[in-house]
Write a protein that holds these residues in place. Structure first.
Motif, mmCIF file in Angstrom:
data_model
loop_
_atom_site.group_PDB
_atom_site.id
_atom_site.type_symbol
_atom_site.label_atom_id
_atom_site.label_comp_id
_atom_site.label_asym_id
_atom_site.label_seq_id
_atom_site.Cartn_x
_atom_site.Cartn_y
_atom_site.Cartn_z
ATOM 1 N N GLY A 14 30.529 39.124 43.076
ATOM 2 C CA GLY A 14 30.762 40.165 42.084
ATOM 3 C C GLY A 14 31.358 39.523 40.840
ATOM 4 O O GLY A 14 30.768 38.614 40.278
ATOM 5 N N ASP A 15 32.553 39.984 40.453
ATOM 6 C CA ASP A 15 33.212 39.399 39.281
ATOM 7 C C ASP A 15 34.396 38.517 39.654
ATOM 8 O O ASP A 15 35.214 38.160 38.834
ATOM 9 C CB ASP A 15 33.657 40.499 38.309
ATOM 10 C CG ASP A 15 34.790 41.356 38.855
ATOM 11 O OD1 ASP A 15 35.064 41.281 40.068
ATOM 12 O OD2 ASP A 15 35.389 42.086 38.062
ATOM 13 N N SER A 16 34.467 38.115 40.930
ATOM 14 C CA SER A 16 35.580 37.308 41.414
ATOM 15 C C SER A 16 35.159 35.890 41.759
ATOM 16 O O SER A 16 34.135 35.681 42.420
ATOM 17 C CB SER A 16 36.189 37.981 42.657
ATOM 18 O OG SER A 16 37.293 37.261 43.138
ATOM 19 N N LYS B 84 38.604 36.011 37.426
ATOM 20 C CA LYS B 84 37.470 36.910 37.229
ATOM 21 C C LYS B 84 36.427 36.121 36.449
ATOM 22 O O LYS B 84 36.770 35.255 35.639
ATOM 23 C CB LYS B 84 37.877 38.165 36.440
ATOM 24 C CG LYS B 84 38.950 38.991 37.121
ATOM 25 C CD LYS B 84 38.332 39.723 38.282
ATOM 26 C CE LYS B 84 39.348 40.669 38.905
ATOM 27 N NZ LYS B 84 38.919 41.131 40.213
ATOM 28 N N THR B 85 35.170 36.432 36.639
ATOM 29 C CA THR B 85 34.120 35.727 35.893
ATOM 30 C C THR B 85 34.309 35.893 34.388
ATOM 31 O O THR B 85 34.003 34.981 33.630
ATOM 32 C CB THR B 85 32.726 36.215 36.319
ATOM 33 O OG1 THR B 85 32.664 37.639 36.166
ATOM 34 C CG2 THR B 85 32.423 35.840 37.766
ATOM 35 N N SER B 86 34.849 37.010 33.980
ATOM 36 C CA SER B 86 35.071 37.258 32.551
ATOM 37 C C SER B 86 36.169 36.372 31.955
ATOM 38 O O SER B 86 36.268 36.240 30.734
ATOM 39 C CB SER B 86 35.404 38.730 32.305
ATOM 40 O OG SER B 86 36.569 39.093 33.028
#
Length: 148
Positions: free
Chosen positions: A142-144, A59-61
């Motif tokens: 997205g966040d992937s 995940k980007t986070s």
């Protein structure tokens, strides 16, 4: 009755055995280390073994700004040099093919000979490496983060 000595004609001498074992060990050592600044095809294959194309890495986070994360199984390092900008590089040092082991203060480090590479572009910050880490292809949706 004469005594007979049995000398196996096909048995190698101790010297031959020791020399052969030494040569085999040297060949393994040279093969494992690679040649300086001329990475093997495996070292320059940024995707490496492990997760194949299209495999979600993180995940980007999961990727800290100004730092990054090493994905050993996939053979890549994913970095976030500035907020929202993601880069990926081979996790194999271009000096002798060791796997990089850490990311601190914007620098990717190799434990074998202490080469350092930039999280922004994979360029050499400190040798003995003279070649940058090869770029790997990733897709951010997205966040992937996915290995392309």
């Amino acid at each position: 009755m004469a005594s007979e000595s049995i000398h196996p004609a096909s048995a190698p001498s101790r010297r031959v055995v020791v020399a052969a074992v030494g040569a085999a060990g040297l060949a393994l050592t040279l093969n494992a280390c690679g040649s300086e600044d001329d990475p093997s095809p495996a070292a320059s294959d940024a995707a490496g073994a492990g997760a194949g194309a299209g495999s979600a890495l993180a995940k980007t986070s999961d990727i800290p700004e100004g730092g990054g994360k090493i994905f050993k199984d996939s053979g890549v390092v994913v970095t976030q040099p500035t907020a929202g900008e993601f880069k990926a590089f081979s996790s194999k040092c271009t000096h002798q093919g060791c796997a990089v082991s850490g990311i601190t203060n914007g620098v990717i480090t190799c434990p074998c000979h202490k080469s350092e590479f930039s999280v922004a572009d994979g360029s050499v910050k400190k040798g003995p490496a003279t070649q940058p880490l090869p770029e790997a292809k990733i897709t951010v949706s997205g966040d992937s983060i996915t290995l392309a």
